[in-house]
Enzyme design. Structure first.
Site, PDB file in Angstrom:
ATOM      1  N   MET A 143       1.345 -23.656  41.282  1.00 23.86           N
ATOM      2  CA  MET A 143       1.239 -24.056  42.958  1.00 23.86           C
ATOM      3  C   MET A 143       1.335 -25.307  42.860  1.00 23.86           C
ATOM      4  O   MET A 143       1.818 -26.096  43.955  1.00 23.86           O
ATOM      5  CB  MET A 143       0.055 -23.367  43.148  1.00 23.86           C
ATOM      6  CG  MET A 143      -0.311 -23.809  44.565  1.00 23.86           C
ATOM      7  SD  MET A 143       0.564 -23.073  45.737  1.00 23.86           S
ATOM      8  CE  MET A 143       1.445 -24.368  46.591  1.00 23.86           C
ATOM      9  N   LYS A 144       0.709 -26.244  41.954  1.00 26.70           N
ATOM     10  CA  LYS A 144       0.613 -27.777  42.231  1.00 26.70           C
ATOM     11  C   LYS A 144       2.020 -28.338  42.081  1.00 26.70           C
ATOM     12  O   LYS A 144       2.343 -29.281  42.724  1.00 26.70           O
ATOM     13  CB  LYS A 144      -0.220 -28.451  41.110  1.00 26.70           C
ATOM     14  CG  LYS A 144      -0.595 -29.919  40.946  1.00 26.70           C
ATOM     15  CD  LYS A 144      -1.328 -30.479  42.157  1.00 26.70           C
ATOM     16  CE  LYS A 144      -1.326 -31.723  42.108  1.00 26.70           C
ATOM     17  NZ  LYS A 144      -2.303 -32.629  41.062  1.00 26.70           N
ATOM     18  N   ALA A 145       2.918 -27.687  41.158  1.00 26.83           N
ATOM     19  CA  ALA A 145       4.269 -28.437  41.055  1.00 26.83           C
ATOM     20  C   ALA A 145       4.894 -28.095  42.167  1.00 26.83           C
ATOM     21  O   ALA A 145       5.725 -28.860  42.444  1.00 26.83           O
ATOM     22  CB  ALA A 145       5.029 -27.664  39.814  1.00 26.83           C
TER      23      ALA A 145
END
Length: 287
Positions: free
Chosen positions: A162-164
């Site tokens: 998700m962060k990527a």
């Protein structure tokens, strides 16, 4: 674990919430600031985990996270948790979780968004992945450092994925802002007028507004947004895209703008990338 711009904010808000907080960092200056604020200083990573309910791991990369968590696993008790708030590759997070199997130590994969202001203010957005049971057991410590907790998946690695995705968007917004700041400067448009117009439209966003303010006031370091972090995060986004077979044209372009910035100003903040474009063109955004 890790008491830099982000980790020190986590520690501060945990103490404000009433937790006893032990910490370790390789920097003696950071350790002094931490103990001066009421933290319990430790001489090594393993000491942080002794008797701990949970340990936040806010280091720079996967290799550091792997080593630190291996040390913690030698002393942490079953039922405690490692909360990985560092941004690393999703496959690295999964490998670390596999190394904890059989120890009884939970792992919550929870990269964050909000930067240094969010860390210090306790208003971070968490992208947490882990079992429902692990999340419930650590809800109080997670709430102490955040404004919102997104439970994005049951499997470690989902948070990093998700962060990527998020960083591909944030990096692209930064890069577009840096280009338009120089275009406006070259055309003689006032920085303040530019900010006001953008903010009044659907293109308005905090990333662009904050960046334009920093650029027009010539703040290229000390703003809590070191260029090395975003550069690293974009490499993670592109590596994940390569693994998944997804073309990322805009993110790749943003990465090259940050590559130019970190090559010229390795110790600068994100907006140092705008300086490189300014120097090519010979114009800058004025208030």
């Amino acid at each position: 674990m890790g008491l830099g711009d982000m980790g020190s904010g986590l520690a501060k808000n945990l103490m404000v919430a009433g937790f006893e907080v032990a910490g370790f960092d390789l920097s003696s200056e950071r350790m002094a600031a931490f103990t001066g604020a009421g933290g319990v200083g430790c001489g090594a990573a393993a000491q942080v985990g002794q008797g701990a309910k949970a340990v936040f791991v806010m280091v720079m990369n996967g290799d550091q996270a792997r080593q630190v968590i291996a040390d913690l696993a030698t002393v942490m008790a079953a039922g405690s948790a490692v909360i990985l708030t560092a941004t690393i590759h999703a496959h690295e997070a999964r490998e670390i979780a596999a190394s904890l199997e059989g120890t009884g130590i939970d792992m919550i994969d929870s990269p964050v968004s909000g930067g240094q202001p969010g860390a210090m203010g306790g208003t971070l957005a968490l992208m947490a992945s882990g079992t429902d049971a692990a999340m419930a057991a650590q809800r109080d410590v997670l709430e102490a450092v955040s404004k919102v907790i997104h439970h994005v998946g049951q499997e470690v690695g989902d948070g990093q994925a998700m962060k990527a995705c998020l960083q591909s968007l944030i990096g692209s917004l930064f890069a577009a802002t840096y280009e338009l700041s120089v275009l406006a400067g070259k055309a003689g448009i006032s920085g303040q007028v530019l900010r006001e117009v953008i903010a009044s439209t659907g293109a308005g966003n905090g990333i662009t507004d904050g960046s334009l303010e920093n650029i027009m006031h010539r703040r290229f370091d000390g703003t809590g947004s070191g260029i090395g972090t975003m550069w690293k995060d974009l490499t993670i986004s592109l590596e994940m895209a390569k693994r998944e077979g997804v073309p990322m044209h805009t993110t790749a372009t943003a990465m090259q703008i940050f590559q130019a910035g970190i090559a010229k100003y390795p110790a600068g903040d994100n907006q140092s990338a705008a300086r490189v474009i300014e120097e090519i063109v010979g114009a800058e955004l004025a208030p």
